[in-house]
Design an enzyme around this catalytic site. Structure first.
Site, PDB file in Angstrom:
ATOM      1  N   GLY A  12       0.942  -1.411  -0.109  1.00 30.81           N
ATOM      2  CA  GLY A  12      -0.091   0.297  -0.010  1.00 30.81           C
ATOM      3  C   GLY A  12       0.934   1.378  -0.241  1.00 30.81           C
ATOM      4  CB  CYS A  41       5.706  -4.343   0.187  1.00 37.19           C
ATOM      5  SG  CYS A  41       5.823  -2.347  -0.004  1.00 37.19           S
ATOM      6  CE1 TYR A  42       1.207   0.797   5.075  1.00 35.96           C
ATOM      7  CE2 TYR A  42      -0.292  -0.309   5.495  1.00 35.96           C
ATOM      8  CZ  TYR A  42      -0.003   0.439   6.125  1.00 35.96           C
ATOM      9  OH  TYR A  42      -0.379   1.287   6.819  1.00 35.96           O
ATOM     10  CG  HIS A 102       6.104  -5.452  -4.350  1.00 34.70           C
ATOM     11  ND1 HIS A 102       4.794  -5.723  -4.408  1.00 34.70           N
ATOM     12  CD2 HIS A 102       6.286  -4.598  -3.981  1.00 34.70           C
ATOM     13  CE1 HIS A 102       4.020  -4.701  -3.055  1.00 34.70           C
ATOM     14  NE2 HIS A 102       5.484  -3.875  -3.190  1.00 34.70           N
ATOM     15  CD  GLU A 143       3.584  -8.918  -5.102  1.00 42.24           C
ATOM     16  OE1 GLU A 143       3.632  -8.825  -4.494  1.00 42.24           O
ATOM     17  OE2 GLU A 143       2.708  -7.220  -5.170  1.00 42.24           O
ATOM     18  CG  ASP A 201     -14.944 -12.659 -20.404  1.00 39.16           C
ATOM     19  OD1 ASP A 201     -14.203 -13.752 -19.949  1.00 39.16           O
ATOM     20  OD2 ASP A 201     -15.104 -10.713 -19.928  1.00 39.16           O
ATOM     21  CE  LYS A 216     -10.953 -11.795 -21.272  1.00 37.24           C
ATOM     22  NZ  LYS A 216     -12.408 -11.316 -21.517  1.00 37.24           N
TER      23      LYS A 216
END
Ligand code: XMP
Length: 513
Positions: free
Chosen positions: A55, A82-83, A169, A171, A227, A369
């Site tokens: 954040g 992180c945050y 991070h 990710e 979709d 997705k």
């Protein structure tokens, strides 16, 4: 759904969705929740683990998002990123300060490979850092498990309580061994077994749809996009002819696309359902006559879609359920912040107002997705539909700059077809985010044979992007561009110039209007 669940608590970081996607790539189901979610509700979800996101704030600002200390007393493993790592340190009485040197970008981090998060990770590994604060003192019971020359606590751990934290991070793609770290957290710390598989999603969803719908009548607006196609097939498998799909062909589709959709879903196609194709090109052209402003064009196309659909729905009469192809990124409510509207997106959002129905069904509501695509493959939908390029709702209407005419639609369809064909031939289609041809509103002088021409210019666009929020212009091989240019000016009447768009997003957008 009775899946193992990991929760991502969103503290306003830009990667909240990415963390959830990465966890799901480990075959563990994951949902994003706002950090304000009451602890009792978190408890009721019975998560196997919790991840705090990053954040933009400083934990010692009073205004910044905080969390009740009791979350650390629930016996649930927690990973702070992180945050989130700073928040863990701060809440458990460690110390967080402005770092003397902030770190940003690829950073070599030295990790303690005996720590479970770094099991199987290289001792020196490249991670993505982005911080101005740092943990200067870990809370009692924690040990430091990674550092960099300027960040003394790049990671910390309290194995007794299953609390882990990384300043970097894991990710993002730039953290080379980040997936290994997240996988270690969900499997080795949270003890997940990995029960999130698309095959079982398909099976349980079909069962649930049957149960929910019973003998009801269902209506679906089919666009031919990934979709709505996947949603339609799921429903067709569940309830067959109780489903009616209405496909509005606004004439602004790519070359052959309307027929391709009909071939798959129509009477000669693969599925049991009622299929109605409305050929509405003339209506759209009439409405768009003389209109040049992009937003006005978007509004007209969106509204006309609703009108056409409304007329069809009236013919069908009252239905019990209306299908919406909503996917998870549309559902996630970010904990913080609101963004500005750059373009008004065309979607089927207006339909519920004009269709007489009792309830909405959204079978893809919890999927990202890439998961929708996996479900599509699982259901046997043809690959060219499943891996279809994102295509804007207003279609070629916003890839023709200025007024839309029948002649211009034809030009852009042909040019785009050639472009896509050559990209596929060169074998570079899978690696590209999105690519298409657009028709500029510019005419210029050329010479063909011995004659002067005064024709349109086609713009080719190709971008690399992971999230469509930002994008880089792709560096296409010159031979491919030259071949495409040559074919377009020779084969498409009305074009005498081809240009390549080198602009990224920002400052441009991916589409031209
Ligand atoms: P922009 O042009 O905003 O596009 O950079 C980002 C992505 O969104 C797609 N796009 C749309 N998709 N309805 C859609 O469903 C729309 O109205 C629309 N406009 C843009 C665009 O193709 C790109 O993938």
């Amino acid at each position: 759904m009775n899946h193992e669940l990991v929760i991502v608590l969103d503290f306003g970081g830009q990667y909240n969705q990415l963390i959830a996607r990465r966890v799901r790539e480990c075959n563990v189901y994951c949902e994003v929740k706002p950090y304000t979610m009451p602890l009792e509700e978190i408890k009721a979800l019975n998560p196997k683990g919790i991840i705090f996101t990053g954040g933009p704030n400083s934990v010692y600002d009073e205004e910044s998002p905080h969390i009740a200390k009791e979350i650390f007393e629930m016996g649930i493993p927690i990973l702070g990123i992180c945050y989130g790592s700073q928040l863990m340190a701060y809440t458990l009485d460690g110390k967080v300060e402005t770092a003397p040197v902030s770190e940003y970008g690829h950073t070599e981090v030295e990790v303690d490979t005996t720590d479970v998060i770094f099991d199987g990770v290289s001792e020196k590994t490249v991670c993505w850092m982005s911080h101005t604060d740092y943990i200067s003192q870990v809370p009692d019971g924690f040990k430091i498990t990674a550092h960099t020359p300027v960040c003394p606590v790049a990671a910390m751990a309290c194995p007794e309580k299953n609390f882990y934290a990384t300043q970097f991070h894991p990710e993002v793609m730039h953290t080379a061994e980040g997936m290994k770290m997240l996988s270690n957290f969900v499997y080795k710390v949270c003890g997940c077994a990995g029960d999130w598989q698309m095959a079982s999603f398909v099976e349980t969803t079909i069962e649930q749809l049957r149960e929910k719908i019973g003998n009801g009548k269902v209506l679906c607006a089919l666009s031919g996009g990934v979709d709505s196609s996947v949603a339609a097939v799921l429903l067709s498998k569940a309830i067959g002819k109780q489903l009616t799909c209405v496909f509005v062909d606004h004439g602004l589709l790519r070359k052959n696309e309307g027929d391709e959709v009909e071939a798959v879903f129509g009477p000669e196609g693969h599925y049991e359902l009622n299929f109605i194709r409305v050929n509405a090109q003339k209506r759209y052209l009439d409405k768009l006559k003389g209109v040049e402003d992009p937003e006005t064009k978007r509004k007209i196309i969106g509204e006309e879609f609703i009108r056409v659909f409304e007329e069809e729905a009236k013919k069908i009469g009252a239905v019990d359920f209306l299908v919406q192809g909503t996917i998870y990124p549309d559902v996630i409510e970010s904990g913080l912040g609101k963004s500005a509207v750059i373009k008004s997106h065309h979607n089927v959002g207006g339909l519920p107002d004009v269709v007489d129905f009792k309830e909405i069904v959204e079978p893809l509501r919890m999927l990202f997705k890439d998961e929708v695509r996996k479900v599509g493959l699982e259901l046997g939908i043809p690959e060219y539909l499943v891996f279809r390029q994102p295509f804007p709702g207003p279609g070629l209407g916003i890839r023709i700059i200025g007024e839309v005419t029948e002649e211009k639609i034809k030009i852009v369809q042909e040019a785009d077809y050639i472009y896509r064909e050559e990209i596929a031939k060169a074998g570079i289609d899978k690696g590209l985010g999105q690519y298409f041809a657009a028709l500029t509103n510019m005419r210029s002088v050329g010479v063909m044979g011995d004659f002067r021409t005064y024709d349109y210019a086609i713009a080719l666009r190709a971008v690399n992007t992971s999230d469509f929020m930002t994008a880089d212009a792709a560096q296409l091989p010159w031979e491919v561009l030259a071949k495409v240019t040559n074919r377009i000016v020779n084969e498409v009447k009305g074009v005498n110039r081809v240009m390549y768009d080198c602009t990224g997003k920002p400052p441009a957008t991916i589409e031209f209007e």
